[in-house]
Design an enzyme around this catalytic site. Structure first.
Site, PDB file in Angstrom:
ATOM      1  CG  ASP A   8     -52.651  31.299  67.657  1.00  0.00           C
ATOM      2  OD1 ASP A   8     -51.909  32.283  67.913  1.00  0.00           O
ATOM      3  OD2 ASP A   8     -52.457  30.546  66.690  1.00  0.00           O
ATOM      4  CB  CYS A  65     -52.726  33.364  64.494  1.00  0.00           C
ATOM      5  SG  CYS A  65     -52.907  33.716  62.736  1.00  0.00           S
ATOM      6  CB  THR A  67     -49.125  33.626  59.285  1.00  0.00           C
ATOM      7  OG1 THR A  67     -50.418  33.015  59.415  1.00  0.00           O
ATOM      8  CG2 THR A  67     -48.041  32.560  59.281  1.00  0.00           C
ATOM      9  CG  HIS A  98     -59.933  53.074  50.117  1.00  0.00           C
ATOM     10  ND1 HIS A  98     -59.081  53.110  49.031  1.00  0.00           N
ATOM     11  CD2 HIS A  98     -60.102  54.377  50.499  1.00  0.00           C
ATOM     12  CE1 HIS A  98     -58.758  54.373  48.754  1.00  0.00           C
ATOM     13  NE2 HIS A  98     -59.359  55.160  49.646  1.00  0.00           N
ATOM     14  CG  HIS A 133     -63.950  53.836  49.148  1.00  0.00           C
ATOM     15  ND1 HIS A 133     -63.139  53.169  48.258  1.00  0.00           N
ATOM     16  CD2 HIS A 133     -63.467  55.104  49.243  1.00  0.00           C
ATOM     17  CE1 HIS A 133     -62.184  53.981  47.842  1.00  0.00           C
ATOM     18  NE2 HIS A 133     -62.361  55.159  48.420  1.00  0.00           N
TER      19      HIS A 133
HETATM   20  C1  RB5 Z   1     -49.813  28.056  65.122  1.00  0.00           C
HETATM   21  O1  RB5 Z   1     -48.670  27.259  65.112  1.00  0.00           O
HETATM   22  C2  RB5 Z   1     -49.991  28.740  63.785  1.00  0.00           C
HETATM   23  O2  RB5 Z   1     -50.337  27.819  62.808  1.00  0.00           O
HETATM   24  C3  RB5 Z   1     -51.046  29.825  63.890  1.00  0.00           C
HETATM   25  O3  RB5 Z   1     -50.669  30.735  64.868  1.00  0.00           O
HETATM   26  C4  RB5 Z   1     -51.293  30.667  62.659  1.00  0.00           C
HETATM   27  O4  RB5 Z   1     -50.121  31.142  62.118  1.00  0.00           O
HETATM   28  C5  RB5 Z   1     -52.189  30.102  61.649  1.00  0.00           C
HETATM   29  O5  RB5 Z   1     -52.539  30.761  60.656  1.00  0.00           O
END
Ligand code: RB5
Length: 146
Positions: A8, A65, A67, A98, A133
């Site tokens: 993203d 993304c 996180t 695994h 596995h």
């Molecule tokens: C975008 O602001 C953020 O929410 C997205 O990149 C991600 O971290 C979502 O899991």
């Protein structure tokens, strides 16, 4: 080796760095966007990478993304996808060895570029061990019918 890349807006810069890194090593990268930092919804970026991996146009996928969590949740809703959110090299190696993970997800806002590149390398250089596995991964596959 062919790699499908997706992100993203939050993962755009890290995706670009990973693409440059992998292409520099001679790997073929298919970049499915995002292509800039304009806000997009991360689930919209997932299907193209999933299709590339499931259709065997790519060997493995990388989704990024902020996180890595949203990409992981979204990718794992797709049949045949085992997406692993990795923040360290040990997890990256064993996600392949695994869990036979076919997509790695990364959080661009929780790690630096240097660490991310080493983690991606560890994931791509590892391979599924099979053996005991395989039966475990088969049991995960059975959940797809639930
Ligand atoms: C975008 O602001 C953020 O929410 C997205 O990149 C991600 O971290 C979502 O899991």
């Amino acid at each position: 080796m062919k790699i499908a890349l997706g992100s993203d807006h939050a993962g755009f810069a890290l995706k670009s760095a990973i693409k440059e890194h992998l292409e520099g090593k001679g790997l073929c990268c298919y970049d499915y966007g995002a292509f800039d930092e304009k806000s997009v919804d991360y689930p919209d970026q997932v299907p193209a990478v999933v299709d590339a991996v499931r259709g065997r146009n790519a060997d493995l996928g990388v989704l990024i993304c902020g996180t890595g969590i949203g990409m992981s949740i979204a990718a794992n809703k797709h049949k045949g996808i085992r997406a692993a959110l990795c923040g360290d090299t040990y997890s990256a190696v064993y996600a392949r060895a695994h869990n036979d993970a076919n997509i790695i997800t990364l959080g661009s806002r929780v790690m630096g570029v240097g660490l991310a590149l080493v983690i991606v390398d560890a994931f791509l250089e590892s391979s599924f061990e099979g053996g005991r596995h395989s039966q475990r991964v088969d049991k995960i596959r059975k959940f797809e019918n639930n």
